[in-house]
Write a protein that holds these residues in place. Sequence first.
Motif, mmCIF file in Angstrom:
data_model
loop_
_atom_site.group_PDB
_atom_site.id
_atom_site.type_symbol
_atom_site.label_atom_id
_atom_site.label_comp_id
_atom_site.label_asym_id
_atom_site.label_seq_id
_atom_site.Cartn_x
_atom_site.Cartn_y
_atom_site.Cartn_z
ATOM 1 N N THR A 30 2.716 14.913 -7.987
ATOM 2 C CA THR A 30 3.507 16.068 -7.554
ATOM 3 C C THR A 30 4.371 16.594 -8.690
ATOM 4 N N VAL A 31 5.033 15.669 -9.383
ATOM 5 C CA VAL A 31 5.883 16.077 -10.507
ATOM 6 C C VAL A 31 5.027 16.575 -11.666
ATOM 7 N N TRP A 32 3.920 15.910 -11.928
ATOM 8 C CA TRP A 32 3.056 16.277 -13.058
ATOM 9 C C TRP A 32 2.528 17.707 -12.901
ATOM 10 N N VAL A 51 1.615 7.070 -6.797
ATOM 11 C CA VAL A 51 0.514 7.937 -7.221
ATOM 12 C C VAL A 51 0.790 9.392 -6.865
ATOM 13 N N PHE A 52 1.069 9.652 -5.592
ATOM 14 C CA PHE A 52 1.226 11.042 -5.166
ATOM 15 C C PHE A 52 2.555 11.640 -5.605
ATOM 16 N N GLY A 53 3.591 10.814 -5.683
ATOM 17 C CA GLY A 53 4.851 11.312 -6.218
ATOM 18 C C GLY A 53 4.717 11.704 -7.673
ATOM 19 N N LEU A 64 0.826 -1.199 0.000
ATOM 20 C CA LEU A 64 0.000 0.000 0.000
ATOM 21 C C LEU A 64 0.866 1.257 0.000
ATOM 22 N N THR A 65 1.957 1.230 0.758
ATOM 23 C CA THR A 65 2.863 2.378 0.797
ATOM 24 C C THR A 65 3.462 2.649 -0.573
#
Length: 212
Positions: free
Chosen positions: A96-98, A91-93, A84-85
């Motif tokens: 963030t870049v996008w 997803v969130f990384g 899950l981590t």
Amino acid sequence: MTNTSGQETPEPKPISPALKQSLELGPPLLFFVVYLWIKDRTYTFGGVDYDGFIVAAAGFVPILLVSIAVLWWLTGKLSRIQVLTAFMVIVFGGLTVWFNDGNFFKMKTTIVYAIFAAVLGVGLLRGQSYLAWVMDEMMPMEHEGWMILTRSLTLAFAVLAIANEIIWRMMSETTWVVIETFGFPIALFAFLSFQIIRLQDYLIEDDSEDEA
């Protein structure tokens, strides 16, 4: 080893506790060090400028995935929490870049904690402990114990979500990074340790140890 549903779970291969901790704690510590090193710099990729925080956050994703892959290779098994981590970080990384938005990465912690609190809360409303599904293989415990721990953790995750939202909005970026890297994990570890101590009567001993 058996879980609360009576199913056999494969035994992980033995691994040095020091190596295991290094693989688990290494990525966030490395993120912290890299951030302090490049926080005041700006990098250009594909004609787009990224500040040091975004670059450090982007670098955290492959570092964490490599550490999890090495842990899986050494032990032959990953916990549901580790899977899950990895999913959350990807997803969130990536987002963030996008969006090239450091605030989004900071909100990630709020969203993750809020999701945990919401999911556990839904389970409680149904008279179930989704926490048991995630952690039962690591800590077999009676249903009542899981329900008590789930109620406590639901409240704890809600508090952490609110705390993170206040911290990233009202404090400096560096302060948030320090609290994200050290403050929240230490607080959660201390809280879990206290809960496990007070729930000792609900823990299920390994049958193999009793036979020995």
